[in-house]
Design a protein around this motif. Structure first.
Motif, short mmCIF file in Angstrom:
data_model
loop_
_atom_site.label_atom_id
_atom_site.label_comp_id
_atom_site.label_asym_id
_atom_site.label_seq_id
_atom_site.Cartn_x
_atom_site.Cartn_y
_atom_site.Cartn_z
N ASP A 1 -2.74 14.64 63.76
CA ASP A 1 -1.76 13.56 63.52
C ASP A 1 -2.19 12.73 62.31
N PRO A 2 -1.30 11.88 61.80
CA PRO A 2 -1.59 11.15 60.54
C PRO A 2 -2.88 10.34 60.58
N ASN A 3 -3.17 9.66 61.69
CA ASN A 3 -4.40 8.88 61.80
C ASN A 3 -5.62 9.74 61.60
N THR A 4 -5.64 10.84 62.36
CA THR A 4 -6.78 11.75 62.32
C THR A 4 -6.89 12.42 60.97
N THR A 5 -5.74 12.71 60.38
CA THR A 5 -5.74 13.29 59.05
C THR A 5 -6.49 12.40 58.08
N ALA A 6 -6.17 11.09 58.12
CA ALA A 6 -6.83 10.14 57.23
C ALA A 6 -8.34 10.14 57.46
N GLU A 7 -8.71 10.23 58.75
CA GLU A 7 -10.11 10.23 59.14
C GLU A 7 -10.84 11.45 58.54
N ILE A 8 -10.21 12.61 58.67
CA ILE A 8 -10.83 13.84 58.16
C ILE A 8 -10.91 13.80 56.63
N LEU A 9 -9.84 13.30 56.01
CA LEU A 9 -9.83 13.24 54.55
C LEU A 9 -10.93 12.34 54.02
N SER A 10 -11.19 11.23 54.74
CA SER A 10 -12.23 10.35 54.22
C SER A 10 -13.61 10.98 54.42
N VAL A 11 -13.76 11.79 55.46
CA VAL A 11 -15.03 12.52 55.61
C VAL A 11 -15.19 13.50 54.44
N LEU A 12 -14.10 14.19 54.09
CA LEU A 12 -14.17 15.14 52.97
C LEU A 12 -14.52 14.44 51.68
N LYS A 13 -13.94 13.26 51.51
CA LYS A 13 -14.21 12.45 50.31
C LYS A 13 -15.71 12.11 50.25
N ASP A 14 -16.27 11.71 51.41
CA ASP A 14 -17.70 11.39 51.46
C ASP A 14 -18.56 12.60 51.08
N ILE A 15 -18.13 13.76 51.57
CA ILE A 15 -18.88 14.98 51.27
C ILE A 15 -18.84 15.26 49.76
N ASN A 16 -17.68 15.05 49.18
CA ASN A 16 -17.52 15.26 47.74
C ASN A 16 -18.45 14.34 46.96
N ARG A 17 -18.66 13.13 47.46
CA ARG A 17 -19.56 12.17 46.79
C ARG A 17 -20.99 12.69 46.77
N LEU A 18 -21.33 13.55 47.73
CA LEU A 18 -22.67 14.15 47.75
C LEU A 18 -22.81 15.25 46.71
N GLY A 19 -21.71 15.53 46.00
CA GLY A 19 -21.78 16.54 44.94
C GLY A 19 -21.23 17.90 45.34
N VAL A 20 -20.59 17.96 46.51
CA VAL A 20 -20.05 19.24 46.97
C VAL A 20 -18.67 19.47 46.37
N THR A 21 -18.47 20.64 45.80
CA THR A 21 -17.15 21.02 45.28
C THR A 21 -16.26 21.38 46.46
N ILE A 22 -15.06 20.82 46.50
CA ILE A 22 -14.18 21.07 47.64
C ILE A 22 -12.88 21.72 47.19
N VAL A 23 -12.47 22.73 47.90
CA VAL A 23 -11.16 23.34 47.67
C VAL A 23 -10.34 23.14 48.93
N ILE A 24 -9.17 22.54 48.80
CA ILE A 24 -8.32 22.30 49.97
C ILE A 24 -7.00 23.03 49.82
N VAL A 25 -6.68 23.83 50.82
CA VAL A 25 -5.36 24.44 50.87
C VAL A 25 -4.52 23.62 51.84
N SER A 26 -3.34 23.23 51.42
CA SER A 26 -2.50 22.49 52.35
C SER A 26 -1.04 22.63 51.93
N HIS A 27 -0.14 22.49 52.89
CA HIS A 27 1.27 22.44 52.51
C HIS A 27 1.76 21.00 52.56
#
Lengths: 248, 220
Positions: A168-194
Motif C-alpha cells: 500500500d502507499p504508506n508501505t511503499t514510501a517506507e520501502i522507497l526510503s530504505v532504498l534511498k538509504d541504501i543508495n547513500r551507502l554507494g549501492v547502484t540501484i535498478v528499479i523496475v516498476s509500472h
C-alpha cells in the motif's frame, strides 16, 4: 557499472527483449518503466542472468557475466543483490535465518555472521522481529527482510523487480526510503516498476521500455518520497477532488 | 488379555518383529534412495535448474512401470534379482528387496509432488544469491517442502505396511501372514480380528505422528 550490449531474449516465439543496449552508471538509482509485457522485468532479470540472453553481452562491474563459467557466475551473483515483488522469502525460516542464509552462501566469516545479520536487520528496522516467521509479518516488513537479505553481503548493485507493487502507499514510501538509504551507502540501484510515482520519487535516470525495446532514457530530478497518502482524510480529499472536476 | 493372544504370544511377537524389519528397511530405502530420485525427477523437469528431458523421461517411466505392477507380481518377477542380491528368494531378508524397490518408486513420486509445491520465486531468490544446486536443494527446497516430505513419508509407510502383509508368499512372515495362516486358514477368526486390530492401531499411531510432526515444522 552495468552494461548491456544488444541483449535479446525470447520465450517460445514471444520476443520479450529485442536487442537492447543500456548502460547504468555507478551510484545512480536507475528506473525502468513501461506497460505490462514491455519487457522491463525480463531486462532486469537479464542483468544477473536469472534469464540468460539468447544473444548479446551483460557486463557488471567490468565482469562479463555472459562469458563466465557456472562457478564464477555464482560468485559474481553474491555481489548483486535482488529483491522481488513477492519477496520470495523462505517461509520455513525465521527472519534471522533468512538473512543468515545469504551469508552462509557467500562463506562469510563464521564468527561475524550473527553480528552482520543483526546489523542488516537494524538497518531495515526489524531487529526485534528476528525470531518471527515471514507468515507473521506484513507485506512491507517482508520486503524489508528481503532487503536485509540482499544487503547482507554488501552488494554493489541492488536489482529491484517491482519492489512496491504489492504494497500500500504508506508501505511503499517506507520501502522507497530504505532504498534511498541504501543508495547513500554507494549501492547502484535498478528499479523496475509500472508505478510512475515510484519511479519519479527516487530515480536519477529512467529508461522507458515499449515492446521489448528501449524507447528512451531520460535524466530526471527525483521528486522525493511523498509522505503518507492513505490517511482517511486524504482518501476523502482525493475522492471529492476527483468528483469535483470529473463531471461535465 | 484374551486367552488366544497368550497362547500365540511368541508367534505374534515374532510376526510383529518381522513386519517392523520389513517396513524399517523399506523406510530406509525410501529415504536414502527415494528422496534423491524424487529430487532428481523434480530438478530435471522443464524450467528447473537441471532441466533434462531425457533423464526425466527415463526415470519417470521407470517409476511408473514399477508402480503399475500388481505388487504380488512384482515380488514374483523380482525373484531372480532377489536371489542375486540376498542369496535366497525366501525369508524376511529376501522380502525386503521387492519392498524396498516399491518403496523407492512410491516415495520418489511423493517427493517430486511436494517439491512442486515450493514457490518458484524461492528458487529464483536462491539462484540470485549465487546458490549452487546442492545449496538450493538443502538450504531452500527441503526446508520449504519439509512438511510435505514428512506427510508423504507417512503415507508411504502406511502403504509399506500394507504391501508387507502379502510377503508371506515368499516366506517373509509378518503380521499379515500370521493373520492369514493362523487366523484365516485355521478358522481362528478372533485371532484374525486381533491381528487386524494391531494393524489398525499401528496405522493410527503412524498417521498421528506424521500429521503432528508435519504440522509442527510447517511455518508457512
Amino acid at each position: 557499472m552495468i552494461k548491456l550490449h544488444n541483449v535479446s531474449k525470447s520465450f517460445s516465439q514471444f520476443q520479450a527483449v529485442c536487442s537492447v543496449s543500456l548502460s547504468i552508471h555507478k551510484g545512480e538509482i536507475h528506473g525502468i518503466i513501461g506497460a505490462s509485457g514491455a519487457g522491463k522485468s525480463t531486462l532486469l532479470r537479464l542483468m544477473n542472468l536469472l534469464e540468460s540472453p539468447d544473444s548479446g553481452k551483460v557486463e557488471i562491474n567490468g565482469q562479463t557475466l555472459t562469458s563466465l563459467p557456472g562457478k564464477d557466475l555464482r560468485q559474481a551473483r553474491k555481489s548483486i543483490g535482488m529483491i522481488f515483488q513477492h519477496f520470495n522469502l523462505v517461509a520455513n525460516k525465521t527472519v534471522f535465518e533468512n538473512v543468515m542464509v545469504s551469508l552462509k552462501l557467500a562463506n562469510y566469516p563464521k564468527n561475524k555472521r550473527k553480528g552482520r545479520v543483526m546489523e542488516c536487520l537494524q538497518f531495515v528496522g526489524l531487529e526485534s522481529f528476528k525470531d518471527k516467521y515471514p507468515a507473521q509479518l506484513s507485506g512491507g516488513q517482508k520486503q524489508r527482510v528481503a532487503i536485509a537479505r540482499a544487503l547482507a553481503n554488501s552488494p554493489q548493485v541492488l536489482l529491484c523487480d517491482e519492489p512496491t507493487s504489492s504494497l500500500d502507499p504508506n508501505t511503499t514510501a517506507e520501502i522507497l526510503s530504505v532504498l534511498k538509504d541504501i543508495n547513500r551507502l554507494g549501492v547502484t540501484i535498478v528499479i523496475v516498476s509500472h508505478e510512475m510515482d515510484v519511479i519519479k520519487s527516487i530515480c536519477n535516470r529512467v529508461t522507458v521500455m515499449a515492446d521489448g525495446e528501449v524507447y528512451d532514457t531520460v535524466s530526471i530530478e527525483p521528486t522525493g518520497i511523498g509522505s503518507a497518502k492513505n490517511t482517511p482524510a486524504n482518501f476523502v480529499e482525493q475522492l471529492t477532488k476527483i468528483g469535483g472536476t470529473g463531471h461535465a | 488379555m484374551p486367552e488366544i493372544l497368550i497362547q500365540y504370544k511368541t508367534e505374534i511377537w515374532q510376526s510383529i518383529a518381522e513386519t517392523f524389519a520389513m517396513v524399517g528397511v523399506s523406510i530406509l530405502a525410501a529415504i536414502l534412495v527415494g528422496l534423491p530420485v524424487g529430487t532428481l525427477l523434480f530438478l530435471c523437469r522443464k524450467g528447473q535448474v537441471f532441466e533434462n528431458p531425457y533423464i526425466f523421461s527415463i526415470v519417470n517411466l521407470l517409476v511408473n512401470v514399477i508402480r503399475s505392477f500388481p505388487f504380488l507380481l512384482l515380488v514374483v518377477f523380482l525373484i531372480p534379482f532377489t536371489r542375486l542380491v540376498i542369496g535366497t528368494a525366501i525369508g524376511t531378508a529376501a522380502a525386503t528387496v521387492p519392498l524396498s524397490i516399491i518403496a523407492i518408486a512410491h516415495y520418489s513420486r511423493l517427493v517430486e509432488q511436494s517439491l512442486l509445491d515450493v514457490p518458484k520465486g524461492v528458487m529464483e531468490a536462491a539462484v540470485s544469491m549465487g546458490a549452487s544446486v546442492r545449496e538450493i536443494i538443502f538450504k531452500f527446497l527441503y526446508v520449504e517442502a519439509r512438511s510435505g516430505l514428512v506427510l508423504g513419508l507417512t503415507t508411504s509407510i502406511i502403504s509399506f505396511i500394507s504391501y508387507s502383509t502379502i510377503m508371506g508368499v515368499v516366506g517373509g512372515g509378518g503380521i499379515g501372514d500370521f493373520a492369514i495362516r493362523y487366523g484365516y486358514q485355521q478358522f481362528k477368526t478372533d485371532l484374525m480380528m486381533y491381528m487386524i486390530l494391531i494393524m489398525v492401531i499401528l496405522v493410527q499411531l503412524i498417521q498421528f505422528t506424521g500429521t503432528t510432526v508435519s504440522r509442527m515444522i510447517d511455518k508457512r
